[in-house]
Write an enzyme that holds these catalytic residues in place. Structure first.
Site, PDB file in Angstrom:
ATOM      1  N   ALA A  88      33.628  46.940  64.237  1.00  0.00           N
ATOM      2  CA  ALA A  88      33.383  45.491  64.638  1.00  0.00           C
ATOM      3  C   ALA A  88      33.857  44.474  63.583  1.00  0.00           C
ATOM      4  O   ALA A  88      33.335  44.774  62.505  1.00  0.00           O
ATOM      5  CB  ALA A  88      31.958  45.235  65.185  1.00  0.00           C
ATOM      6  N   ARG A  96      27.979  40.786  55.859  1.00  0.00           N
ATOM      7  CA  ARG A  96      28.341  42.205  56.010  1.00  0.00           C
ATOM      8  C   ARG A  96      27.234  43.164  56.374  1.00  0.00           C
ATOM      9  O   ARG A  96      27.508  44.181  57.180  1.00  0.00           O
ATOM     10  CB  ARG A  96      29.008  42.533  54.573  1.00  0.00           C
ATOM     11  CG  ARG A  96      30.201  41.984  54.431  1.00  0.00           C
ATOM     12  CD  ARG A  96      31.044  42.715  53.067  1.00  0.00           C
ATOM     13  NE  ARG A  96      32.235  42.330  52.845  1.00  0.00           N
ATOM     14  CZ  ARG A  96      32.591  41.080  52.353  1.00  0.00           C
ATOM     15  NH1 ARG A  96      31.774  40.188  52.258  1.00  0.00           N
ATOM     16  NH2 ARG A  96      33.987  40.862  52.166  1.00  0.00           N
ATOM     17  N   THR A 157      39.288  42.227  43.748  1.00  0.00           N
ATOM     18  CA  THR A 157      39.653  42.262  42.387  1.00  0.00           C
ATOM     19  C   THR A 157      41.488  41.634  42.560  1.00  0.00           C
ATOM     20  O   THR A 157      41.438  40.718  41.797  1.00  0.00           O
ATOM     21  CB  THR A 157      39.770  43.699  41.777  1.00  0.00           C
ATOM     22  OG1 THR A 157      38.686  44.099  41.643  1.00  0.00           O
ATOM     23  CG2 THR A 157      40.732  43.713  40.629  1.00  0.00           C
ATOM     24  N   ALA A 158      41.792  42.095  43.902  1.00  0.00           N
ATOM     25  CA  ALA A 158      42.917  41.299  44.053  1.00  0.00           C
ATOM     26  C   ALA A 158      43.219  39.802  44.155  1.00  0.00           C
ATOM     27  O   ALA A 158      44.112  38.841  43.671  1.00  0.00           O
ATOM     28  CB  ALA A 158      43.737  42.029  45.273  1.00  0.00           C
ATOM     29  N   ARG A 159      42.104  39.480  44.851  1.00  0.00           N
ATOM     30  CA  ARG A 159      41.795  38.004  45.267  1.00  0.00           C
ATOM     31  C   ARG A 159      41.618  37.219  43.901  1.00  0.00           C
ATOM     32  O   ARG A 159      41.988  36.059  43.596  1.00  0.00           O
ATOM     33  CB  ARG A 159      40.600  37.997  46.118  1.00  0.00           C
ATOM     34  CG  ARG A 159      40.942  38.224  47.719  1.00  0.00           C
ATOM     35  CD  ARG A 159      39.714  38.217  48.369  1.00  0.00           C
ATOM     36  NE  ARG A 159      40.178  38.366  49.872  1.00  0.00           N
ATOM     37  CZ  ARG A 159      39.500  38.721  50.848  1.00  0.00           C
ATOM     38  NH1 ARG A 159      38.115  38.938  50.547  1.00  0.00           N
ATOM     39  NH2 ARG A 159      39.990  38.912  52.144  1.00  0.00           N
ATOM     40  N   HIS A 183      30.805  45.777  47.621  1.00  0.00           N
ATOM     41  CA  HIS A 183      31.788  44.663  48.236  1.00  0.00           C
ATOM     42  C   HIS A 183      30.826  43.917  49.150  1.00  0.00           C
ATOM     43  O   HIS A 183      30.383  44.306  50.086  1.00  0.00           O
ATOM     44  CB  HIS A 183      32.817  45.718  49.039  1.00  0.00           C
ATOM     45  CG  HIS A 183      33.582  44.732  49.916  1.00  0.00           C
ATOM     46  ND1 HIS A 183      34.572  43.482  49.297  1.00  0.00           N
ATOM     47  CD2 HIS A 183      33.853  44.353  51.092  1.00  0.00           C
ATOM     48  CE1 HIS A 183      35.156  43.118  50.050  1.00  0.00           C
ATOM     49  NE2 HIS A 183      34.893  43.233  51.202  1.00  0.00           N
TER      50      HIS A 183
END
Length: 190
Positions: A88, A96, A157-159, A183
């Protein structure tokens, strides 16, 4: 592709959940040549068929010969990796952790069906809340914990690396910063 002596076997990945996240994973797999066979499974079979067609049309530009098909849980039996991107979606104002009840139920069904296929590979979990769903996958699958991997804070981490690169006007690949923790709300940059 795995090689044992003179024998070569194809790498097969089954991706469950052909929404935005799943298709982004699929596109990366194809462009990086990370598998020889990619199978997409989703409840919305008509949409999945369209995604499979679009991904197949990207293959000529990838320099790889990935075969992409639409499938069902029996296709998991001989897969090397099952990547789960289903669940969902998080709604505005929802955390979250609010997703736990809905997605744990969904995951029990998915992982139970994958397990029943005879799957004996590695799970990659990319659905939220990823840390809890990775734990649920481990418990329901009956596989050893080292065969269940959650995507964790890789996206965060990428962000962070992209944001720092943009702020300092340098390539994000030159930024060496990481986000650790779960997360969600308790993660932190280092």
């Amino acid at each position: 592709m795995t090689t044992t002596g003179a024998t070569t076997t194809a790498t097969k990945i089954v991706l469950i959940g052909a929404g935005d996240v799943g298709v982004a994973y699929a596109f990366a797999l194809i462009n990086q040549g990370l598998c020889d066979r990619l199978v997409l499974i989703d409840l919305d079979e008509k949409r999945t068929w369209g995604q499979v067609q679009d991904l197949n049309h990207a293959v000529p530009w990838s320099n790889h010969r990935t075969v992409i098909t639409q499938g069902d849980y029996p296709d998991c039996a001989d897969a090397d990796i099952v990547c789960i991107c289903a669940g969902a979606a998080q709604k505005p104002g929802e955390t979250r952790l609010d997703l736990v009840g809905k997605n744990v139920g969904i995951f029990r069904g998915i992982v139970g069906s994958v397990r029943d296929s005879g799957f004996d590979g590695v799970y990659l979990v990319a659905s939220n809340p990823v840390d809890i769903l990775s734990y649920v996958t481990w418990k329901v699958s009956g596989l050893p914990s080292h065969r269940v991997i959650g995507s964790g804070t890789v996206l965060d981490t990428a962000r962070l690396r992209w944001a720092l690169g943009s702020h300092f006007d340098i390539a994000p690949t030159s930024v060496h910063a990481y986000v650790i923790g779960e997360h969600g709300d308790t993660e932190l940059p280092v």
